[in-house]
Enzyme design. Structure first.
Site, PDB file in Angstrom:
ATOM      1  N   LYS A 124       0.855  -1.192   0.088  1.00 36.94           N
ATOM      2  CA  LYS A 124      -0.117  -0.109  -0.101  1.00 36.94           C
ATOM      3  C   LYS A 124       0.901   1.112   0.012  1.00 36.94           C
ATOM      4  O   LYS A 124       0.449   2.164  -0.515  1.00 36.94           O
ATOM      5  CB  LYS A 124      -0.888   0.119   1.131  1.00 36.94           C
ATOM      6  CG  LYS A 124      -2.167  -0.927   1.173  1.00 36.94           C
ATOM      7  CD  LYS A 124      -3.355  -0.379   0.276  1.00 36.94           C
ATOM      8  CE  LYS A 124      -4.300  -1.618   0.392  1.00 36.94           C
ATOM      9  NZ  LYS A 124      -5.095  -1.692  -0.727  1.00 36.94           N
ATOM     10  N   LYS A 208      -3.085 -10.293  -7.938  1.00 39.07           N
ATOM     11  CA  LYS A 208      -4.478 -10.721  -7.741  1.00 39.07           C
ATOM     12  C   LYS A 208      -5.505  -9.850  -8.118  1.00 39.07           C
ATOM     13  O   LYS A 208      -5.137  -8.670  -8.606  1.00 39.07           O
ATOM     14  CB  LYS A 208      -4.393 -11.046  -6.119  1.00 39.07           C
ATOM     15  CG  LYS A 208      -5.057  -9.666  -5.424  1.00 39.07           C
ATOM     16  CD  LYS A 208      -5.097  -9.674  -3.816  1.00 39.07           C
ATOM     17  CE  LYS A 208      -5.529  -8.493  -3.305  1.00 39.07           C
ATOM     18  NZ  LYS A 208      -7.056  -8.489  -3.367  1.00 39.07           N
ATOM     19  N   LYS A 211     -10.203  -5.136  -5.529  1.00 33.09           N
ATOM     20  CA  LYS A 211     -11.124  -3.783  -5.690  1.00 33.09           C
ATOM     21  C   LYS A 211     -10.093  -2.672  -5.985  1.00 33.09           C
ATOM     22  O   LYS A 211     -10.588  -1.895  -6.834  1.00 33.09           O
ATOM     23  CB  LYS A 211     -11.897  -3.733  -4.342  1.00 33.09           C
ATOM     24  CG  LYS A 211     -13.062  -4.713  -4.305  1.00 33.09           C
ATOM     25  CD  LYS A 211     -13.671  -4.252  -3.035  1.00 33.09           C
ATOM     26  CE  LYS A 211     -13.909  -5.225  -2.067  1.00 33.09           C
ATOM     27  NZ  LYS A 211     -13.285  -4.943  -0.798  1.00 33.09           N
TER      28      LYS A 211
HETATM   29  P1  ATP Z   1      -9.134  -3.869  -1.752  1.00 35.17           P
HETATM   30  O1  ATP Z   1      -8.403  -3.796  -2.827  1.00 35.17           O
HETATM   31  O2  ATP Z   1      -9.840  -2.625  -1.302  1.00 35.17           O
HETATM   32  O3  ATP Z   1      -7.956  -4.218  -0.448  1.00 35.17           O
HETATM   33  P2  ATP Z   1      -9.729  -6.482  -1.998  1.00 35.17           P
HETATM   34  O4  ATP Z   1     -10.291  -6.794  -3.365  1.00 35.17           O
HETATM   35  O5  ATP Z   1      -8.377  -6.849  -1.767  1.00 35.17           O
HETATM   36  O6  ATP Z   1      -9.977  -4.848  -1.795  1.00 35.17           O
HETATM   37  P3  ATP Z   1     -10.678  -7.101   0.741  1.00 35.17           P
HETATM   38  O7  ATP Z   1     -11.964  -6.602   1.288  1.00 35.17           O
HETATM   39  O8  ATP Z   1      -9.397  -6.713   1.033  1.00 35.17           O
HETATM   40  O9  ATP Z   1     -10.798  -7.093  -1.045  1.00 35.17           O
HETATM   41  O10 ATP Z   1     -10.745  -8.452   0.976  1.00 35.17           O
HETATM   42  C1  ATP Z   1     -11.944  -9.223   1.489  1.00 35.17           C
HETATM   43  C2  ATP Z   1     -11.705 -10.929   1.377  1.00 35.17           C
HETATM   44  O11 ATP Z   1     -11.382 -11.221   0.122  1.00 35.17           O
HETATM   45  C3  ATP Z   1     -10.601 -11.148   2.244  1.00 35.17           C
HETATM   46  O12 ATP Z   1     -10.995 -12.529   2.873  1.00 35.17           O
HETATM   47  C4  ATP Z   1      -9.473 -11.589   1.069  1.00 35.17           C
HETATM   48  O13 ATP Z   1      -8.596 -12.387   1.302  1.00 35.17           O
HETATM   49  C5  ATP Z   1     -10.519 -11.932  -0.281  1.00 35.17           C
HETATM   50  N1  ATP Z   1      -9.726 -11.909  -1.518  1.00 35.17           N
HETATM   51  C6  ATP Z   1      -9.601 -10.410  -2.181  1.00 35.17           C
HETATM   52  N2  ATP Z   1      -8.876 -10.513  -3.212  1.00 35.17           N
HETATM   53  C7  ATP Z   1      -8.836 -11.887  -3.446  1.00 35.17           C
HETATM   54  C8  ATP Z   1      -8.516 -12.696  -4.541  1.00 35.17           C
HETATM   55  N3  ATP Z   1      -7.962 -11.983  -5.724  1.00 35.17           N
HETATM   56  N4  ATP Z   1      -8.240 -14.171  -4.530  1.00 35.17           N
HETATM   57  C9  ATP Z   1      -8.734 -14.600  -3.297  1.00 35.17           C
HETATM   58  N5  ATP Z   1      -9.077 -13.943  -2.185  1.00 35.17           N
HETATM   59  C10 ATP Z   1      -9.314 -12.648  -2.107  1.00 35.17           C
HETATM   60 MG    MG Z   2      -7.469  -6.408   0.044  1.00 35.45          MG
END
Ligand code: ATP
Ligand code: MG
Length: 344
Positions: A124, A208, A211
């Site tokens: 980050k 990965k 969002k």
């Molecule tokens: P941000 O980019 O805002 O961090 P994010 O897409 O990483 O959003 P989070 O809210 O941080 O989503 O994560 C929510 C859940 O989804 C967590 O359990 C995280 O491990 C899972 N997760 C997020 N992205 C992935 C991915 N690409 N593959 C598997 N699990 C994921």
């Molecule tokens: Mg995340």
């Protein structure tokens, strides 16, 4: 009334589960297959707390309007995916101020060095060099507080959260040791049948799906949007040698296909790849088809649920009460152990 809820759960001797998602955008395939899919199965047999991590999302400075819309969206999406408010406690993080109180206490036993070494912090800090705030640094402490305030035994998360969960375990153990107490069970990452934690890739070549990565295929996307995103996926000019190893971008396409398509379909494209006969255009069309088949009914439910503000409010209210009851009970123990004892 609420007390009966906790007593019931304890009586039934169910292990406790906690997990959350940041309201930083629409839920995507990574969130679904990394986390929500396990929530659905776990809610049948465990005492589950699933929350919307609105405090965590403040690290990226959303506007108040965006934050509120994001919270409602994730709530509707949880419900549309099948999380049942009668079986699980679904709540909004900021509705439980006890979490922030425990976070303050845990911060006193979290060290700068270990926080600075956390991969998610380093990532980050690289992504947003203009906004390396203290909340980003202490993110794992707040996450630990979210989990251990309900005395969780299991945490279903994706691979990207493995290290943060390790920190939560460390903080729970450290607290118990420092205060010679057994207040906190040590939470474990959870997958069914001991499977590995999942990482759903993006279709932009590497890394990965996320969002904040700008590469997500959302459950709420329309058919047209999904087709467009999949057709844009990064590929190459194709293999030139039989049975050659797949470059990351291609492997990612296969990984996603394995998640949403039938095994025979994946096997066919795999064979075509190995014979250097793969046509990425066909593969993407099939992949888009299978994603749409999976997301379309969920999208429909999201749309309907979002229209029902009264229902959303009722679910959030009910969840807040249950979550606060559980959090307050733990915080009371913590304060006693720490030495916040009333003498007046
Ligand atoms: P941000 O980019 O805002 O961090 P994010 O897409 O990483 O959003 P989070 O809210 O941080 O989503 O994560 C929510 C859940 O989804 C967590 O359990 C995280 O491990 C899972 N997760 C997020 N992205 C992935 C991915 N690409 N593959 C598997 N699990 C994921
Ligand atoms: Mg995340």
């Amino acid at each position: 009334m609420q007390l009966i809820f906790i007593e019931e759960q304890v009586k039934m001797n169910k292990a406790t589960v906690v997990s959350g998602i940041r309201p930083t955008g629409y839920l995507h395939l990574g969130n679904y297959f990394g986390a929500v899919q396990n929530f659905l199965r776990m809610q049948e047999d465990y005492n589950c707390y699933f929350f919307i991590a609105d405090i965590h999302s403040l690290t990226t400075h959303p506007t108040p309007e965006n934050l509120q819309a994001g919270v409602k969206q994730v709530l509707a999406e949880y419900l549309a995916c099948g999380i049942d408010p009668e079986k699980s406690t679904i709540f909004i993080q900021s509705d439980v101020p006890e979490v922030s109180e425990l976070y303050t206490i845990l911060n006193m036993n979290a060290y700068l060095g270990e926080l600075e070494r956390t991969t998610s912090f380093k990532d980050k800090a690289r992504q947003q060099p203009e906004n390396v705030n203290a909340g980003l640094l202490t993110y794992p402490v707040l996450m630990a507080s979210d989990i251990i305030i309900h005395k969780a035994h299991y945490v279903p998360v994706g691979k990207d959260q493995e290290q943060n969960l390790e920190m939560a375990r460390k903080f729970a153990k450290r607290f118990n040791r420092m205060y010679k107490s057994k207040v906190f069970p040590i939470p474990k990452p959870f997958t069914f049948d001991g499977a590995d934690l999942i990482k759903v890739p993006g279709l932009d070549g590497s890394g990965k799906m996320g969002k904040s990565e700008g590469n997500a295929i959302n459950l709420y996307d329309t058919e047209k949007e999904i087709r467009k995103k999949v057709m844009r996926a990064v590929t190459d000019s194709g293999p030139t040698e039989m049975n050659s190893e797949k470059p990351e971008a291609i492997q990612n396409l296969f990984t996603l296909m394995k998640i949403v398509s039938q095994p025979e379909v994946v096997a066919d494209f795999d064979e075509a790849y190995n014979k250097c006969e793969i046509r990425y255009g066909d593969m993407k069309k099939q992949l888009a088809e299978d994603i749409v088949k999976f997301t379309a009914p969920i999208r429909e439910r999201i749309v309907t649920i979002l229209e029902d503000e009264a229902y959303l409010a009722k679910v959030a209210q009910m969840g807040a009460e249950k979550a606060r009851e559980s959090a307050a009970a733990t915080l009371k123990e913590v304060k006693k152990v720490v030495g916040f004892r009333k003498f007046y």
